[in-house]
Every structure is written in C-alpha cells, then in structure tokens.
Design a protein around this motif. Structure first.
Motif, PDB file in Angstrom:
ATOM      1  N   THR A   1     -11.821  -1.327  -4.359  1.00 10.05           N
ATOM      2  CA  THR A   1     -12.905  -2.115  -4.167  1.00 10.05           C
ATOM      3  C   THR A   1     -12.829  -3.469  -4.372  1.00 10.05           C
ATOM      4  O   THR A   1     -11.969  -3.865  -5.424  1.00 10.05           O
ATOM      5  CB  THR A   1     -14.263  -1.618  -4.642  1.00 10.05           C
ATOM      6  OG1 THR A   1     -14.071  -1.840  -6.222  1.00 10.05           O
ATOM      7  CG2 THR A   1     -14.636  -0.041  -4.314  1.00 10.05           C
TER       8      THR A   1
ATOM      9  N   GLN B   1      -9.302   4.895  -4.813  1.00  6.92           N
ATOM     10  CA  GLN B   1     -10.588   3.998  -4.218  1.00  6.92           C
ATOM     11  C   GLN B   1     -10.251   2.406  -4.794  1.00  6.92           C
ATOM     12  O   GLN B   1      -9.922   2.359  -5.989  1.00  6.92           O
ATOM     13  CB  GLN B   1     -11.901   4.482  -4.665  1.00  6.92           C
ATOM     14  CG  GLN B   1     -12.147   5.513  -4.124  1.00  6.92           C
ATOM     15  CD  GLN B   1     -13.587   6.053  -4.231  1.00  6.92           C
ATOM     16  OE1 GLN B   1     -14.391   5.919  -3.150  1.00  6.92           O
ATOM     17  NE2 GLN B   1     -14.130   6.047  -5.464  1.00  6.92           N
TER      18      GLN B   1
ATOM     19  N   THR C   1     -12.615  -6.856  14.250  1.00  4.08           N
ATOM     20  CA  THR C   1     -13.530  -6.039  14.351  1.00  4.08           C
ATOM     21  C   THR C   1     -14.896  -6.280  15.240  1.00  4.08           C
ATOM     22  O   THR C   1     -15.331  -5.390  15.773  1.00  4.08           O
ATOM     23  CB  THR C   1     -14.241  -5.636  13.081  1.00  4.08           C
ATOM     24  OG1 THR C   1     -14.772  -6.554  12.553  1.00  4.08           O
ATOM     25  CG2 THR C   1     -13.258  -5.219  11.925  1.00  4.08           C
TER      26      THR C   1
ATOM     27  N   ARG D   1       0.540  -1.274  -0.033  1.00  3.14           N
ATOM     28  CA  ARG D   1      -0.009  -0.017   0.004  1.00  3.14           C
ATOM     29  C   ARG D   1       0.974   1.361  -0.032  1.00  3.14           C
ATOM     30  O   ARG D   1       0.303   2.371  -0.396  1.00  3.14           O
ATOM     31  CB  ARG D   1      -0.893  -0.045   0.989  1.00  3.14           C
ATOM     32  CG  ARG D   1      -0.285  -0.116   2.685  1.00  3.14           C
ATOM     33  CD  ARG D   1      -1.367  -0.072   3.738  1.00  3.14           C
ATOM     34  NE  ARG D   1      -1.179  -0.392   4.875  1.00  3.14           N
ATOM     35  CZ  ARG D   1      -0.095  -1.230   5.433  1.00  3.14           C
ATOM     36  NH1 ARG D   1      -0.145  -2.562   4.783  1.00  3.14           N
ATOM     37  NH2 ARG D   1       0.100  -1.324   6.605  1.00  3.14           N
TER      38      ARG D   1
ATOM     39  N   THR E   1      -3.414 -10.015   5.825  1.00  4.03           N
ATOM     40  CA  THR E   1      -2.818  -8.782   6.426  1.00  4.03           C
ATOM     41  C   THR E   1      -1.376  -8.839   6.934  1.00  4.03           C
ATOM     42  O   THR E   1      -0.971  -9.887   7.445  1.00  4.03           O
ATOM     43  CB  THR E   1      -3.743  -7.946   7.303  1.00  4.03           C
ATOM     44  OG1 THR E   1      -3.823  -8.564   8.621  1.00  4.03           O
ATOM     45  CG2 THR E   1      -5.116  -7.999   6.541  1.00  4.03           C
TER      46      THR E   1
ATOM     47  N   THR F   1      -5.610   0.956   4.936  1.00  2.00           N
ATOM     48  CA  THR F   1      -4.892   0.911   6.106  1.00  2.00           C
ATOM     49  C   THR F   1      -5.180  -0.367   7.017  1.00  2.00           C
ATOM     50  O   THR F   1      -4.336  -0.960   7.488  1.00  2.00           O
ATOM     51  CB  THR F   1      -5.271   1.922   7.229  1.00  2.00           C
ATOM     52  OG1 THR F   1      -5.063   3.406   6.168  1.00  2.00           O
ATOM     53  CG2 THR F   1      -4.267   2.378   8.213  1.00  2.00           C
ATOM     54  N   ARG F   2      -6.420  -0.691   7.124  1.00  2.00           N
ATOM     55  CA  ARG F   2      -6.751  -1.870   7.771  1.00  2.00           C
ATOM     56  C   ARG F   2      -6.407  -3.271   7.030  1.00  2.00           C
ATOM     57  O   ARG F   2      -6.402  -4.044   7.343  1.00  2.00           O
ATOM     58  CB  ARG F   2      -8.457  -1.849   7.648  1.00  2.00           C
ATOM     59  CG  ARG F   2      -8.925  -2.776   9.001  1.00  2.00           C
ATOM     60  CD  ARG F   2     -10.585  -2.678   9.018  1.00  2.00           C
ATOM     61  NE  ARG F   2     -11.046  -3.017   7.574  1.00  2.00           N
ATOM     62  CZ  ARG F   2     -12.506  -3.391   7.295  1.00  2.00           C
ATOM     63  NH1 ARG F   2     -13.305  -3.083   8.262  1.00  2.00           N
ATOM     64  NH2 ARG F   2     -12.839  -3.564   6.242  1.00  2.00           N
ATOM     65  N   GLN F   3      -6.295  -2.899   5.456  1.00  2.00           N
ATOM     66  CA  GLN F   3      -5.808  -4.099   4.684  1.00  2.00           C
ATOM     67  C   GLN F   3      -6.830  -4.963   4.316  1.00  2.00           C
ATOM     68  O   GLN F   3      -6.554  -5.942   3.609  1.00  2.00           O
ATOM     69  CB  GLN F   3      -4.633  -4.599   5.047  1.00  2.00           C
ATOM     70  CG  GLN F   3      -3.470  -4.017   5.897  1.00  2.00           C
ATOM     71  CD  GLN F   3      -2.453  -4.649   6.583  1.00  2.00           C
ATOM     72  OE1 GLN F   3      -1.948  -5.754   6.188  1.00  2.00           O
ATOM     73  NE2 GLN F   3      -2.225  -4.326   7.656  1.00  2.00           N
TER      74      GLN F   3
ATOM     75  N   LEU G   1     -15.843  -1.319  -0.692  1.00  2.00           N
ATOM     76  CA  LEU G   1     -14.616  -0.413  -0.620  1.00  2.00           C
ATOM     77  C   LEU G   1     -13.435  -0.827   0.573  1.00  2.00           C
ATOM     78  O   LEU G   1     -13.894  -1.349   1.558  1.00  2.00           O
ATOM     79  CB  LEU G   1     -14.957   0.755  -0.202  1.00  2.00           C
ATOM     80  CG  LEU G   1     -14.181   2.092  -0.427  1.00  2.00           C
ATOM     81  CD1 LEU G   1     -13.812   2.302  -1.699  1.00  2.00           C
ATOM     82  CD2 LEU G   1     -14.783   3.504   0.353  1.00  2.00           C
ATOM     83  N   VAL G   2     -12.299  -1.156   0.035  1.00  2.00           N
ATOM     84  CA  VAL G   2     -11.497  -1.478   0.885  1.00  2.00           C
ATOM     85  C   VAL G   2     -10.816  -0.394   1.842  1.00  2.00           C
ATOM     86  O   VAL G   2     -10.378   0.658   1.354  1.00  2.00           O
ATOM     87  CB  VAL G   2     -10.097  -2.112  -0.093  1.00  2.00           C
ATOM     88  CG1 VAL G   2      -8.660  -2.600   0.762  1.00  2.00           C
ATOM     89  CG2 VAL G   2     -10.722  -3.530  -0.617  1.00  2.00           C
ATOM     90  N   ASP G   3     -10.522  -0.528   3.225  1.00  2.00           N
ATOM     91  CA  ASP G   3      -9.800   0.319   3.942  1.00  2.00           C
ATOM     92  C   ASP G   3      -8.311  -0.038   3.726  1.00  2.00           C
ATOM     93  O   ASP G   3      -7.752  -1.077   4.420  1.00  2.00           O
ATOM     94  CB  ASP G   3     -10.354  -0.123   5.278  1.00  2.00           C
ATOM     95  CG  ASP G   3      -9.592   0.911   6.097  1.00  2.00           C
ATOM     96  OD1 ASP G   3      -8.453   1.342   5.839  1.00  2.00           O
ATOM     97  OD2 ASP G   3      -9.942   1.401   7.310  1.00  2.00           O
TER      98      ASP G   3
END
Lengths: 321, 321
Positions: free
Chosen positions: A98, A96, A177, A88, A210, A318-320, A314-316
C-alpha cells in the motif's frame, strides 16, 4: 486480503525510516498499534526479519521483503512506489503493498502554483528591481486563460486541476485509466501524448514512474509542444529524459522547467540543471511526508488489516501503481 | 442619469492619459465611439474644454472638471477614484463619475497569491540553495488551513476569496456595506477591525481609499494582530500608516509585508520599505490597465450614456467609491 493474520497475537510491525524511526514508533504507540520494532536505513545491521508480518517505511530494500517469511503487508510511507514495483519479479507472492494516498495533494499542488506563478509573474525581475530601488512597472502575464495540461489524474493531479480552475485556466488531462476524466476539459489517453501537449502553455507531471512512463516525456514530446511552454515535474525524475530536456531549455525552446524530482537524486553537482537560468530546482520536497500524518494513515490501515478489511492505497503491482 | 445628452450631435469625448492617448482614440474609433479628442497629462497645454461632454482618463486634474461647462460624465480608467472623490467638494454638481469594475480582479488576485506563496513557501531560500547547488530539503508551511482576512469585498476582494477557497484557507472578510458577506466564513463591519484581524495569518487589503479608510491599518490594528502575520496591500498605500508598520516589520512582529501601493508613489528611495528583508515591494502594477480592455469598458458605457441607460461602475461620490 490476507487470510493469515490474527494467529492469536498481534502481528509484528517493523518501522523502517532513514531518520528517527523511533518517532514513528512513539506516534504509533499513541495510536494503539502494538508490537512495533524499528530499523534505520543508515544502519548496516539487518534486523531480525523472521517474524515480521508488517513493514511500514520508505525505500525498504527489496531483498528484506524476500527475507521475511511471514511478511504479508508493506505500507510505503510515500505516494510513489516505483522503487519497489519496478522490481516486482523479486517480490514474494501474495504480498499486499500500500502507498499513502491523498496526503500529498495539498502541498504538491501548492508547490506547483508557487513556482508557476513565480515564473509567469517574473517575481525574480521584480525582486531585482527592489534590490536596486527601481520603480519600474511591467505588465506580467496572467495565468487566467492559459492552457494547463496535467499528466496523471490521481489525487495529486486532481488537486492541481482544482486549483487551475480557480485561476480560470483551460485544463487538459492525460491518464492511462481515464479516471477523473470528468475533471478536465479534454482528456487524452496514454497513447495520445503528442496531441495532448500540442496546445499547452504549461505541462504538469504527476504520473507514477512505471515501465510505461519512464522517459515518456522525451524529444518527440518536447518537439510537439509549442514554443515557450513551461514544464513542471513533481512526479518522478525519470518521467523526463533529461538529456532531451536540457538542450531545449538552453535554447529557450522550452521557456522554463520547474523540477522537484530528477533522474538521479540528489541532483549531481555537475548537472546543467542547477545552473540553467530557466530551471527552478528543488530537492524532492514538494510532497513532504509527516511523521504524524503518515503514521495516522498507517494506523487506520493497520486496523483494517487486523479486521481483514480492504486496505487503503492498495497498489496493483502489475499496473505498477 | 443625465437629461442633457443627445442635443442632436455626438457628445465630444476627451481622452486623457499619461501615455499614448492616441492608442485609446484608435481603439475607440474601432469600437464605434465618434467625436474623440485626446490630451496627454505630460503636456503643459490645457485642451479646449468648452464643449467636452465626456472625459475618459486617469488622474484628470480636478480643476479641468470644473472648467468644462458641458461636462456630464467622467469615466476613470482605473478601479480606484480616491484622487478625485477626496476632492469631491470641488466637483461640478450632477457630474456622473464611473470607475472600471471587474477588470482588475484576476491580475490582482493572481498578484496576491504569487507573492503570498513566494513568502510562505520561502522560495528565496530555495533559490539561494540552487545558486549554491545545495540539495537541502526543508518543510515549507502550507497555505491550506491558514486564516486569511480580506478587507474589502468588491470584485477584487471577492476574487481573492475565491482563490483562497481553492487553497483551503479559512476566510474572513471586512466591509462597510456587508456586500458579499456570504462569500466569507465570518464577516466584520467597518467598526470591527480589531476583532477582524486578531486571528489572521494573512491580512489582504483591497479597500478603496476614503476619508474613513485612510490609515485604518495603524498601530492599534497591528497590535491586535497575532505575531508573524503577513500583510498584503493592493488597495491604496494610505490605507496603512507606514510609520506604524515599518518598526513592526523591522522587529519581526509582522512576518512580512507584500506592498504594491504606498503612501507616496513612486516609493521614495529613502523609504526603509525598499530594504527591509521582509518587505516585498512592487511598483503599483498588480492591476495593470490595458488600452483595449478599458476602452471596451468605456465604449459599453458610452452606448449606455447615449441611450440614457444606467452606467456601469457608477461611483457614489458621497460614499467615495
């Protein structure tokens, strides 16, 4: 959301696939997506990236993402985006990304129960008896009453849980989460692996790969498991440290491993996983992507993109996942 | 209900099993059932039947039932009572016959989905690829969206339906009584076999064997089915006319047959069913009876018997199940 779409013309879409990108293009045309070009991953030629605004594909080289100055959105045509999010720091800002969500739940959960039942019911023994025309009844164990633990409670893990309920299994879950914790009898957080696995008869991995989950299933976790548990991995190969798994399978400490994903794919011919009698190898096929269905997902997201609406899956970064 | 129990002493119970009747006797003693004697089906000696009031067993010779003048109740230790009710004209009048209900639902439904997934997902192909260390992904069909028809909606059929729901299958059902018709999308009566089978991808038989259901799945029914349907039989072998099934399997007209029961058991070594590549033979083991669980069922019924309460699993001998 991108502020930069709709500059008066349709955004240019590059479809990138290892095989038959033109099939995707045909379906996308039917679905009303204009201005589509294609590239094949096996070709050496780099396509013109100067005006590509959207990419739709699988294992797109990260350097291409950097080389496309107008790129705003990448739709991955799979569920796992580890190959891009683990790099990343090389991604352009404001991109963006996805991934496909929900489409793989049914086939992957069917895969899990296909091979889990195959192992638990000892179908192999019965098939051998049939080959020898032997009428030789044996009492096969039940899934009912066994304890299954599902690591990862996204759409795929949730579907595994749902089917486990229909088999009257006890169900635990682990996720970072806490999402979908209400689906399971007991929920564990990402720092509770040892407590999570201790009572399990069956451990199913549906996690994303991750930095936090790489080799998360290692010697410590195996040694916390009870004897003769079964492991199923449909997430990513590197969730498991194979070097820790292999001797425990050889020793029978782990009853069986059902593996659709591996640290290296294709699985190298010299891997002991191919030949261990209690390992069930399949070639990363539990969640096959279909041209039409993934194209439909993309087309739905494309309409959202051009209308400046939130994208699905949608991918975060940072969270991977 | 019997009016003749409780003559001041405990009714005499004969346990009749092919193997280890003494194990049943031990469990029954633990469960508080007094005055138990045993007989083994493999012994040639006929036990003293003069004062037996209750029998608990499997495949008890019908002539024994006639020779026991004080016999009032027979608890069959299985779910299917065809071997006795098909000789119902030889039974003493006023005999109560009960069968085990509910205990076989989980293992039998697990059996159905074990082998159905094994066939649909082509596990055999993947196991062969593994033997050859071939990384060769293929797209396996889904159960989701397929149409399953369950003939017989008792406790076993209902459990098959429940699991089919978790696999998002379309579900039809056929039963003579209409019981549990609310569980299925479309319900058919016993005179609607051809309409019932016509749209099915999978036909599962959980029916009892009666004079009405013997050979109910015959050439007419096979010829009404669509091409490449799969048949699963966990009911009784003689529900299917094997002579009609075999050529249709050999020709590929029927995709596969998953058979746990046969017209003759053990399946004769010269039966083509052993060797047809699309037949999956198992030795009548999908619903194994367990000493403890069937003894618990009997002990519960025994308490009902001595208290003159209605028995569980009471068979309507005229209806034949």
């Amino acid at each position: 959301m991108s502020q930069k779409t709709r500059t008066g013309h349709d955004p240019k879409v590059l479809v990138y696939q290892s095989q038959h990108p033109e099939k995707f293009a045909t379906v996308l045309a039917e679905l009303g997506v204009p201005n589509v070009t294609t590239a094949r991953s096996t070709d050496d030629v780099e396509p013109d990236l100067s005006d590509v605004e959207i990419m739709f594909g699988w294992n797109i080289p990260v350097e291409w993402l950097r080389k496309a100055p107008r790129l705003r959105w990448v739709q991955w045509s799979g569920a796992g985006v580890d190959s891009v999010v683990l790099k990343r720091d090389q991604l352009p800002p404001d991109l963006q990304l996805t991934r496909i969500v929900h489409q793989f739940s049914a086939p992957m959960a069917e895969y899990v129960f296909t091979y889990l039942l195959y192992v638990v019911k000892d179908v192999r023994r019965q098939q051998k008896a049939q080959e020898q025309k032997r009428w030789d009844p044996f009492r096969a164990p039940l899934l009912a009453g066994k304890h299954i633990g599902v690591a990862g409670l996204g759409s795929i893990g949730s579907e595994v849980v749902r089917k486990a309920r229909a088999f009257d299994m006890h169900v635990s879950g682990l996720s970072a989460t806490g999402r979908n914790h209400h689906l399971v009898d007991v929920h564990y957080g990402a720092d509770e692996w040892l407590k999570f696995v201790e009572p399990l008869d069956v451990l199913v991995l549906t996690l994303p790969l991750t930095e936090q989950t790489r080799h998360v299933v290692n010697a410590r976790v195996f040694d916390a498991m009870k004897n003769h548990a079964i492991i199923v991995n449909v997430g990513r190969g590197a969730l498991i440290r194979e070097a820790d798994l292999i001797p425990r399978l050889a020793a029978g400490r782990i009853q069986a491993a059902i593996l659709d994903v591996f640290e290296r794919e294709p699985l190298p011919v010299d891997s002991p996983l191919w030949t261990l009698h209690n390992v069930y190898v399949s070639p990363h096929m539990s969640g096959p992507s279909e041209v039409r269905r993934t194209s439909e997902f993309f087309a739905e997201n494309y309409q959202r993109y051009v209308r400046h609406e939130p994208l699905l899956g949608l991918v975060d970064v940072t969270r991977q996942y």
